[in-house]
Design a protein around this motif. Sequence first.
Motif, PDB file in Angstrom:
ATOM      1  N   TRP A 167      -2.586   7.042  -5.762  1.00 30.56           N
ATOM      2  CA  TRP A 167      -1.803   7.565  -4.643  1.00 30.56           C
ATOM      3  C   TRP A 167      -2.391   8.865  -4.106  1.00 30.56           C
ATOM      4  O   TRP A 167      -2.487   9.071  -2.906  1.00 30.56           O
ATOM      5  CB  TRP A 167      -0.357   7.765  -5.081  1.00 30.56           C
ATOM      6  N   ASN A 201      -1.017  10.097   5.594  1.00 28.24           N
ATOM      7  CA  ASN A 201       0.314  10.556   5.213  1.00 28.24           C
ATOM      8  C   ASN A 201       1.012   9.492   4.365  1.00 28.24           C
ATOM      9  O   ASN A 201       0.404   8.499   3.970  1.00 28.24           O
ATOM     10  CB  ASN A 201       1.130  10.912   6.461  1.00 28.24           C
ATOM     11  N   THR A 202       2.301   9.680   4.111  1.00 27.60           N
ATOM     12  CA  THR A 202       3.030   8.774   3.213  1.00 27.60           C
ATOM     13  C   THR A 202       3.061   7.346   3.744  1.00 27.60           C
ATOM     14  O   THR A 202       2.882   6.395   2.976  1.00 27.60           O
ATOM     15  CB  THR A 202       4.463   9.294   3.011  1.00 27.60           C
ATOM     16  N   TRP A 203       3.286   7.177   5.058  1.00 26.88           N
ATOM     17  CA  TRP A 203       3.347   5.828   5.625  1.00 26.88           C
ATOM     18  C   TRP A 203       1.997   5.122   5.569  1.00 26.88           C
ATOM     19  O   TRP A 203       1.932   3.916   5.297  1.00 26.88           O
ATOM     20  CB  TRP A 203       3.870   5.871   7.052  1.00 26.88           C
ATOM     21  N   ARG A 212      -0.403   5.756   3.381  1.00 27.44           N
ATOM     22  CA  ARG A 212      -0.639   5.462   1.963  1.00 27.44           C
ATOM     23  C   ARG A 212       0.176   4.251   1.507  1.00 27.44           C
ATOM     24  O   ARG A 212      -0.319   3.417   0.747  1.00 27.44           O
ATOM     25  CB  ARG A 212      -0.270   6.661   1.105  1.00 27.44           C
TER      26      ARG A 212
END
Length: 65
Positions: A14, A20-22, A24
């Motif tokens: 990760w 960004n989070t989306w 990833r």
Amino acid sequence: MHRSERVSMYGWIWRHLPGNTWVRAGISLVLVLATVFVLFQYVFPWAEPLLPFGDVTVDEGGAGR
């Protein structure tokens, strides 16, 4: 043991994914789907003849006899 010593493989992956989070999460989903595809298309068919799924030891009379 310190928290920094307990590093999981998934946390390492990760942290090394870009975006960004989306982004990833999307990349992670693609990686999981690709892994499942490779397993079902190549690994499992290759390993199936090596596994003893056809060796059953059940009596023909059934459990009540």
